[in-house]
Design an enzyme around this catalytic site. Structure first.
Site, PDB file in Angstrom:
ATOM      1  N   ASP A 104       0.832  -1.202   0.000  1.00  0.00           N
ATOM      2  CA  ASP A 104       0.000   0.000   0.000  1.00  0.00           C
ATOM      3  C   ASP A 104       0.870   1.258   0.000  1.00  0.00           C
ATOM      4  O   ASP A 104       1.679   1.462   0.889  1.00  0.00           O
ATOM      5  CB  ASP A 104      -0.882  -0.024   1.250  1.00  0.00           C
ATOM      6  CG  ASP A 104      -2.160   0.768   1.113  1.00  0.00           C
ATOM      7  OD1 ASP A 104      -2.101   1.857   0.536  1.00  0.00           O
ATOM      8  OD2 ASP A 104      -3.208   0.307   1.605  1.00  0.00           O
ATOM      9  N   HIS A 108      -1.588   2.299  -5.205  1.00  0.00           N
ATOM     10  CA  HIS A 108      -1.446   3.702  -5.609  1.00  0.00           C
ATOM     11  C   HIS A 108      -0.077   4.168  -5.152  1.00  0.00           C
ATOM     12  O   HIS A 108       0.633   3.453  -4.430  1.00  0.00           O
ATOM     13  CB  HIS A 108      -2.530   4.587  -4.975  1.00  0.00           C
ATOM     14  CG  HIS A 108      -2.641   4.447  -3.491  1.00  0.00           C
ATOM     15  ND1 HIS A 108      -1.703   4.963  -2.609  1.00  0.00           N
ATOM     16  CD2 HIS A 108      -3.562   3.820  -2.710  1.00  0.00           C
ATOM     17  CE1 HIS A 108      -2.050   4.673  -1.374  1.00  0.00           C
ATOM     18  NE2 HIS A 108      -3.173   3.962  -1.392  1.00  0.00           N
ATOM     19  N   HIS A 137       0.987   8.513   5.299  1.00  0.00           N
ATOM     20  CA  HIS A 137      -0.031   9.462   5.742  1.00  0.00           C
ATOM     21  C   HIS A 137       0.393  10.194   7.022  1.00  0.00           C
ATOM     22  O   HIS A 137       0.158  11.392   7.170  1.00  0.00           O
ATOM     23  CB  HIS A 137      -1.342   8.733   6.022  1.00  0.00           C
ATOM     24  CG  HIS A 137      -2.097   8.342   4.797  1.00  0.00           C
ATOM     25  ND1 HIS A 137      -2.484   9.244   3.839  1.00  0.00           N
ATOM     26  CD2 HIS A 137      -2.555   7.132   4.381  1.00  0.00           C
ATOM     27  CE1 HIS A 137      -3.152   8.608   2.877  1.00  0.00           C
ATOM     28  NE2 HIS A 137      -3.196   7.333   3.182  1.00  0.00           N
ATOM     29  N   THR A 189      -6.994   3.464  -2.010  1.00  0.00           N
ATOM     30  CA  THR A 189      -6.731   2.072  -1.647  1.00  0.00           C
ATOM     31  C   THR A 189      -7.718   1.101  -2.278  1.00  0.00           C
ATOM     32  O   THR A 189      -7.321   0.095  -2.886  1.00  0.00           O
ATOM     33  CB  THR A 189      -6.766   1.913  -0.115  1.00  0.00           C
ATOM     34  OG1 THR A 189      -5.769   2.751   0.457  1.00  0.00           O
ATOM     35  CG2 THR A 189      -6.513   0.472   0.287  1.00  0.00           C
ATOM     36  N   ASP A 202      -9.351  -4.237   5.633  1.00  0.00           N
ATOM     37  CA  ASP A 202     -10.387  -5.122   5.106  1.00  0.00           C
ATOM     38  C   ASP A 202     -10.526  -4.974   3.591  1.00  0.00           C
ATOM     39  O   ASP A 202     -10.658  -5.955   2.867  1.00  0.00           O
ATOM     40  CB  ASP A 202     -11.737  -4.889   5.807  1.00  0.00           C
ATOM     41  CG  ASP A 202     -12.243  -3.465   5.760  1.00  0.00           C
ATOM     42  OD1 ASP A 202     -12.154  -2.804   4.716  1.00  0.00           O
ATOM     43  OD2 ASP A 202     -12.766  -2.989   6.801  1.00  0.00           O
ATOM     44  N   ARG A 203     -10.465  -3.739   3.085  1.00  0.00           N
ATOM     45  CA  ARG A 203     -10.659  -3.529   1.651  1.00  0.00           C
ATOM     46  C   ARG A 203      -9.534  -4.121   0.816  1.00  0.00           C
ATOM     47  O   ARG A 203      -9.760  -4.524  -0.325  1.00  0.00           O
ATOM     48  CB  ARG A 203     -10.846  -2.049   1.346  1.00  0.00           C
ATOM     49  CG  ARG A 203      -9.793  -1.093   1.875  1.00  0.00           C
ATOM     50  CD  ARG A 203     -10.259   0.357   1.686  1.00  0.00           C
ATOM     51  NE  ARG A 203      -9.294   1.353   2.147  1.00  0.00           N
ATOM     52  CZ  ARG A 203      -9.296   1.911   3.339  1.00  0.00           C
ATOM     53  NH1 ARG A 203     -10.206   1.534   4.232  1.00  0.00           N
ATOM     54  NH2 ARG A 203      -8.408   2.840   3.664  1.00  0.00           N
ATOM     55  N   ASP A 234       1.585   2.677   3.750  1.00  0.00           N
ATOM     56  CA  ASP A 234       0.545   3.685   3.570  1.00  0.00           C
ATOM     57  C   ASP A 234       0.309   4.469   4.852  1.00  0.00           C
ATOM     58  O   ASP A 234       0.252   5.703   4.837  1.00  0.00           O
ATOM     59  CB  ASP A 234      -0.752   3.007   3.128  1.00  0.00           C
ATOM     60  CG  ASP A 234      -1.858   3.996   2.830  1.00  0.00           C
ATOM     61  OD1 ASP A 234      -1.746   4.737   1.843  1.00  0.00           O
ATOM     62  OD2 ASP A 234      -2.851   4.037   3.593  1.00  0.00           O
TER      63      ASP A 234
END
Length: 552
Positions: A41, A343, A301, A80, A169-170, A297
């Site tokens: 990620d 991404h 962030h 994501t 989860d995604r 990720d």
């Protein structure tokens, strides 16, 4: 001169017929019994290239296989959920239906945690469950409109096993699909699976969860790798807060635990526990192990992408992937690994400003739909905010409560507000996007509207789409909880590495762009799985460095 040219031509002809290009000496396509698909990620091409010479573990092995360092998540909504939905489906978000991490349905309000109307839809929720809303939901793949590689493999041969593990989860849902043997993700406290799937959870998961709890409960003592010394430089983000130097994690801070290499390490331990206990790759059919590693990720962030925190994470990620390769090698299973990202990402503007990019800035808070919507409602005497959206960019939705007689005027006013703002690159209406053909050709050459078209679903997308200018971070200030993000249609968010490796690979590197949607048809070609071309957006990529081809 003519004699010299003739001699050169004869020499070139001899080379072309030599062993390196002869059919007998050409590398053979792999025949994996296990496909390991990894998404890191927020691993942008920029990050991969910056640290490539420092890798000495799993990423070094992958970089020495078939390397496409300039791959593309080709759509504009570089988030994501959309990104993960492309990796093992062969389809862009316009086809997968996963247009963002969350979107809005102005026709159907549910009650949110605060008791107010919630029009949001989360990408991995089961919207049919009573009481569900975008922040309190039951995890499900129902909103994914297309099958994954694993879904197609299990439809062709039910003996195939599909395991998906992620820190989100995604990530697990979008790579695993609708019909997995096991899907597991981190829920904030532990790794878990779908309700009713407890029997499929490997026994090793209990140990992983126990170790995760212990890691959260104790203070972390992360050491700065030698390679990261030059990246350790504090950058003020307002008040006494700064990023750029390693900060030790306090006991009980589960959120900070996610932003650590330890989180990825335990995610990988869970994946390897499933690999071992379910004997993946050791049955009659080919299996899939999908792994999404989320720490890069969360670190990007929380701290940005150019400090000691991200550098330390690159070293930890390299080591974690090295452990994975060691376990796979030891098993003697014929496997293939493909690694990419959902991404890219962009560093925080405060550091960019002092490191050669003075144009970088934060988005004006006046672009937030939470302010624009009420202002328009007041101007047009409407009962609720006129527009809905998550951020100062992306899909914007008009309220269905706007009377038909006022709808056109409200839309014009909203468009004018965004189009006249100096930080906005373009505002594109739903009709303009719908009239644009689906893009084709090299993704690096697509126009802005083509990138937006690649994540346009007429049943889910907004009434207009806002694209901010390059280097505008869509977080107005650091009080929002994060300091840097992604989601733009620009190269730093779209470009991701795509790497393939298997035992005996004849390596090559291709600097030109391919798409993540090309991964599924490429893998399908290696295992003899038929995928109708009209059902996907990707194309098979030839991985054979010679006359032979895996693409039929």
């Amino acid at each position: 001169m003519m004699k010299s040219l003739t001699a050169w031509m004869l020499g070139a002809a001899a080379l072309a017929s030599g062993p390196a290009f002869a059919q007998d000496g050409a590398p053979k396509a792999p025949e994996p019994k296990l496909i390991v698909a990894i998404s890191v990620d927020q691993l942008s091409t920029d990050l991969f290239n910056e640290y490539r010479d420092d890798f000495n573990g799993g990423l070094k092995r992958l970089a020495g296989g078939i390397a496409f360092p300039n791959g593309y998540q080709s759509h504009a909504a570089t988030e994501t959920c959309p990104g993960h939905s492309t990796i093992l489906t062969g389809s862009r978000p316009a086809r997968t239906g996963i247009i963002a991490n969350s979107w809005f349905d102005p026709t159907q309000a549910r009650t949110g945690k605060n008791g107010k109307a919630d029009y949001g839809v989360y990408c991995s929720e089961d919207t049919s469950i009573e009481g569900s809303n975008s922040s309190d939901y039951t995890v499900s793949p129902k909103l994914l409109k297309v099958p994954t590689l694993g879904d197609r493999m299990r439809a062709a041969n039910p003996a195939s096993q599909v395991v998906a593990v992620s820190g989100k989860d995604r990530g697990a849902v979008m790579m695993g699909g609708h019909n997995t043997t096991l899907t597991m993700w981190w829920d904030g406290k532990s790794f878990r699976s779908y309700a009713g799937s407890e029997a499929a959870i490997p026994k090793g998961a209990a140990l992983v969860n126990s170790r995760a709890k212990a890691a959260i409960d104790k203070p972390a003592a992360v050491k700065l790798p030698t390679m990261c010394a030059s990246h350790s430089r504090g950058v003020s983000i307002g008040g006494d807060a700064s990023v750029g130097t390693l900060q030790q994690r306090k006991p009980g801070d589960a959120r900070a635990f996610r932003a650590s290499g330890e989180f990825d390490s335990l995610t990988m331990d869970l994946a390897l526990a499933a690999f071992g206990e379910k004997k993946l790759g050791r049955g009659a059919a080919t299996d899939v192990l999908a792994i999404s590693l989320s720490a890069t990720d969360y670190i990007g962030h929380t701290f940005g992408t150019a400090g000691a925190e991200t550098c330390t994470q690159m070293a930890a990620l390299d080591a974690t992937l090295g452990r994975m390769f060691a376990a796979l090698d030891k098993s003697k299973v014929p496997y293939l690994v493909v690694l990419t990202a959902d991404h890219g990402g962009h560093d925080l503007p405060e550091r960019n400003n002092i490191q050669g990019l003075p144009a970088a800035e934060r988005a004006d808070i006046k672009l937030m739909p939470q302010g624009v919507g009420p202002a328009l409602a007041k101007a047009f005497d409407l009962p609720e905010p006129a527009i809905m959206g998550d951020a100062p960019f992306g899909d914007m939705y008009l309220s269905t409560k706007i009377p038909a007689a006022k709808r056109s005027a409200v839309l014009d006013a909203a468009l004018k507000h965004y189009r006249t703002h100096p930080q906005v690159e373009a505002v594109i209406t739903k009709d303009e996007i719908a009239a644009t053909p689906s893009p084709s050709g090299p993704p690096e050459d697509w126009s802005l509207i083509q990138r937006v078209r690649a994540n346009f679903d007429p049943s889910r997308s907004g009434d207009f789409y806002v694209a901010l200018k390059r280097y505008v971070t869509p977080i107005p200030n650091t009080s929002f909880g994060y300091v840097a993000t992604h989601g733009s249609p620009w190269g730093y968010d779209r470009r991701v590495p795509i790497l393939f490796w298997w035992k005996g690979v004849a390596p090559y590197e291709q600097p030109n762009g391919i798409e993540t949607v090309d991964i599924l048809p490429t893998l399908a070609s290696l295992i003899g799985l038929d995928v109708p071309k009209d059902e996907i957006d990707g194309r098979c990529v030839d991985l054979m460095a010679g006359a032979a081809s895996n693409c039929k």
